[in-house]
Scaffold this motif. Sequence first.
Motif, PDB file in Angstrom:
ATOM      1  N   PHE A  68      23.366  31.988 -34.234  1.00 22.17           N
ATOM      2  CA  PHE A  68      23.403  30.814 -35.111  1.00 22.17           C
ATOM      3  C   PHE A  68      22.678  29.603 -34.539  1.00 22.17           C
ATOM      4  CE2 PHE A  68      27.214  33.282 -36.341  1.00 22.17           C
ATOM      5  CZ  PHE A  68      26.725  33.691 -37.566  1.00 22.17           C
ATOM      6  N   THR A  69      21.539  29.854 -33.928  1.00 22.26           N
ATOM      7  CA  THR A  69      20.670  28.749 -33.524  1.00 22.26           C
ATOM      8  C   THR A  69      20.125  28.102 -34.795  1.00 22.26           C
ATOM      9  OG1 THR A  69      19.954  30.220 -31.770  1.00 22.26           O
ATOM     10  CG2 THR A  69      18.779  28.141 -31.973  1.00 22.26           C
ATOM     11  N   THR A  70      19.788  28.963 -35.754  1.00 19.44           N
ATOM     12  CA  THR A  70      19.259  28.471 -37.020  1.00 19.44           C
ATOM     13  C   THR A  70      20.406  28.285 -38.000  1.00 19.44           C
ATOM     14  OG1 THR A  70      17.249  29.730 -36.635  1.00 19.44           O
ATOM     15  CG2 THR A  70      17.639  28.988 -38.890  1.00 19.44           C
ATOM     16  N   LEU A  71      20.567  27.065 -38.480  1.00 16.15           N
ATOM     17  CA  LEU A  71      21.668  26.812 -39.407  1.00 16.15           C
ATOM     18  C   LEU A  71      21.188  26.468 -40.809  1.00 16.15           C
ATOM     19  CD1 LEU A  71      24.116  24.889 -37.097  1.00 16.15           C
ATOM     20  CD2 LEU A  71      24.365  27.201 -38.011  1.00 16.15           C
ATOM     21  N   LYS A 113      14.418  36.148 -35.148  1.00 14.19           N
ATOM     22  CA  LYS A 113      13.747  35.745 -36.395  1.00 14.19           C
ATOM     23  C   LYS A 113      12.924  34.471 -36.209  1.00 14.19           C
ATOM     24  CE  LYS A 113      17.652  35.544 -38.609  1.00 14.19           C
ATOM     25  NZ  LYS A 113      18.495  35.978 -37.470  1.00 14.19           N
ATOM     26  N   SER A 114      13.550  33.474 -35.599  1.00 18.06           N
ATOM     27  CA  SER A 114      12.848  32.192 -35.448  1.00 18.06           C
ATOM     28  C   SER A 114      11.676  32.312 -34.476  1.00 18.06           C
ATOM     29  CB  SER A 114      13.819  31.115 -34.987  1.00 18.06           C
ATOM     30  OG  SER A 114      14.876  30.995 -35.918  1.00 18.06           O
ATOM     31  N   THR A 115      11.870  33.119 -33.427  1.00 13.45           N
ATOM     32  CA  THR A 115      10.779  33.348 -32.480  1.00 13.45           C
ATOM     33  C   THR A 115       9.592  33.970 -33.211  1.00 13.45           C
ATOM     34  OG1 THR A 115      12.471  33.811 -30.835  1.00 13.45           O
ATOM     35  CG2 THR A 115      10.222  34.399 -30.255  1.00 13.45           C
ATOM     36  N   ALA A 125      10.433  26.303 -35.162  1.00 15.76           N
ATOM     37  CA  ALA A 125      11.870  26.447 -35.345  1.00 15.76           C
ATOM     38  C   ALA A 125      12.551  26.544 -33.991  1.00 15.76           C
ATOM     39  CB  ALA A 125      12.154  27.701 -36.163  1.00 15.76           C
ATOM     40  N   ARG A 126      13.819  26.116 -33.934  1.00 15.99           N
ATOM     41  CA  ARG A 126      14.557  26.191 -32.679  1.00 15.99           C
ATOM     42  C   ARG A 126      14.885  27.632 -32.323  1.00 15.99           C
ATOM     43  NH1 ARG A 126      19.031  22.283 -32.316  1.00 15.99           N
ATOM     44  NH2 ARG A 126      20.480  23.889 -31.670  1.00 15.99           N
ATOM     45  N   VAL A 127      14.700  27.957 -31.075  1.00 13.83           N
ATOM     46  CA  VAL A 127      14.997  29.303 -30.589  1.00 13.83           C
ATOM     47  C   VAL A 127      16.061  29.168 -29.515  1.00 13.83           C
ATOM     48  CG1 VAL A 127      14.044  31.168 -29.168  1.00 13.83           C
ATOM     49  CG2 VAL A 127      12.712  30.264 -31.078  1.00 13.83           C
ATOM     50  N   ALA A 138      10.105  32.555 -45.138  1.00 13.10           N
ATOM     51  CA  ALA A 138      11.335  31.769 -45.007  1.00 13.10           C
ATOM     52  C   ALA A 138      12.251  32.448 -43.998  1.00 13.10           C
ATOM     53  CB  ALA A 138      12.034  31.652 -46.351  1.00 13.10           C
ATOM     54  N   ASP A 139      12.687  31.676 -43.004  1.00 10.48           N
ATOM     55  CA  ASP A 139      13.634  32.162 -41.993  1.00 10.48           C
ATOM     56  C   ASP A 139      14.991  31.596 -42.392  1.00 10.48           C
ATOM     57  OD1 ASP A 139      14.990  32.834 -39.645  1.00 10.48           O
ATOM     58  OD2 ASP A 139      14.178  31.121 -38.531  1.00 10.48           O
ATOM     59  N   ILE A 140      15.977  32.458 -42.564  1.00 11.10           N
ATOM     60  CA  ILE A 140      17.296  31.943 -42.936  1.00 11.10           C
ATOM     61  C   ILE A 140      18.296  32.280 -41.834  1.00 11.10           C
ATOM     62  CG2 ILE A 140      16.871  32.062 -45.417  1.00 11.10           C
ATOM     63  CD1 ILE A 140      18.704  34.595 -45.400  1.00 11.10           C
TER      64      ILE A 140
HETATM   65 MG   LIG Z   1      16.881  31.401 -35.665  1.00 10.66          MG
END
Ligand SMILES: [Mg+2]
Length: 331
Positions: A192-195, A173-175, A185-187, A212-214
Amino acid sequence: MHFLDQAKIYVSSGAGGPGAVSFRREKFIEYGGPDGGDGGKGGDVVFEAVPGLNTLIDFRYTQHFRAPRGKGGAGSNRTGAGGEDLIIKVPVGTQVLADDDERTLLVDLTQVGQRVTLLEGGLGGRGNASYKSSTNRAPRQHQTGIEGEEMWVWLRLKLLADVGLVGLPNAGKSTFLNSVTNASARVGDYPFTTLRPQLGVVRHKGREFVIADIPGLIEGAAEGAGVGDRFLGHVERTGLLLHLVDASSDDPVEAWRVVRGELDSYGAGLDDKRRAKAAKALEKASGSKVFPVSAPLEEGLEPLLDAIIERVGSVAREPEDAGADKPWSPL
Ligand SMILES: [Mg+2]
Ligand SMILES: Nc1nc2c(ncn2[C@@H]2O[C@H](COP(=O)(O)OP(=O)(O)OP(=O)(O)O)[C@@H](O)[C@H]2O)c(=O)[nH]1
């Protein structure tokens, strides 16, 4: 920047200023009469939705917001100055909720520049001039000014994006967000890279929209597994959900199913909400009752058929005289 999507704050509006007791004193004017002015109104507590903010982090450090009181009235019929309104700036998408069990919605700020007064300042007290009458020419009465109001409220931020990105952790998702938007965003090659939610703006063919990336959803998220469904509120209001499935995973169909299941069990169900909203809009436009159905999932069919039967009641035949064994033919 740190992200915080809930905060509890104390707000109070200003009390009204006291009315004055004063008499006109001038040379050659006897019995000048009362001239005490009214007190000024206390400041209101106002929320304003401002652009460029997407966190409530500031409210972690400042939790008390008090509007100033009105100034007292004065002689020569001078009204006291009003207390300035206290404008609390919050990100667009912030809701103000009461500190009760239901978390009653008090204010919903969905548009940039929108301003809503939550608490009115108290009215200023009357000065003695206003009590003057034919029977009381030298009143000493006055009022002290009405108290302000106070309350604790919750702020809850629901990011306003056009598109919500959902999927299992590590789905990419973040990529994806980074490759189509200005976000960074962190990849990471682990779940759970994205918190916390991230926003990105897409510019495509002269158009612009916000994604929005959740954090990823896992089985049981609705019951709190992983980071749970806490962040689903941020995609609740998007017009579109983009579901990302990792095609290289062992079972992409199962991955899709898990996330769908979590979306369905979130609150009243994101899907249901959208469907209910669409149905309501259709009902309003058409003036007829609308029946949301999903034929493949066999959802909502029963109430629809019930309603049809009710209307065509007199012509609907009993099954025995329908010639059930003959295949139907229009001829
Ligand atoms: Mg992510
Ligand atoms: N081969 C391939 N790998 C990808 C693709 N997109 C992302 N990845 C890799 O997949 C891993 C996870 O990517 P993320 O973007 O962090 O995934 P995420 O869904 O945001 O993950 P969480 O934030 O942990 O839920 C990283 O190692 C990425 O390099 C893709 O399109 N192809």
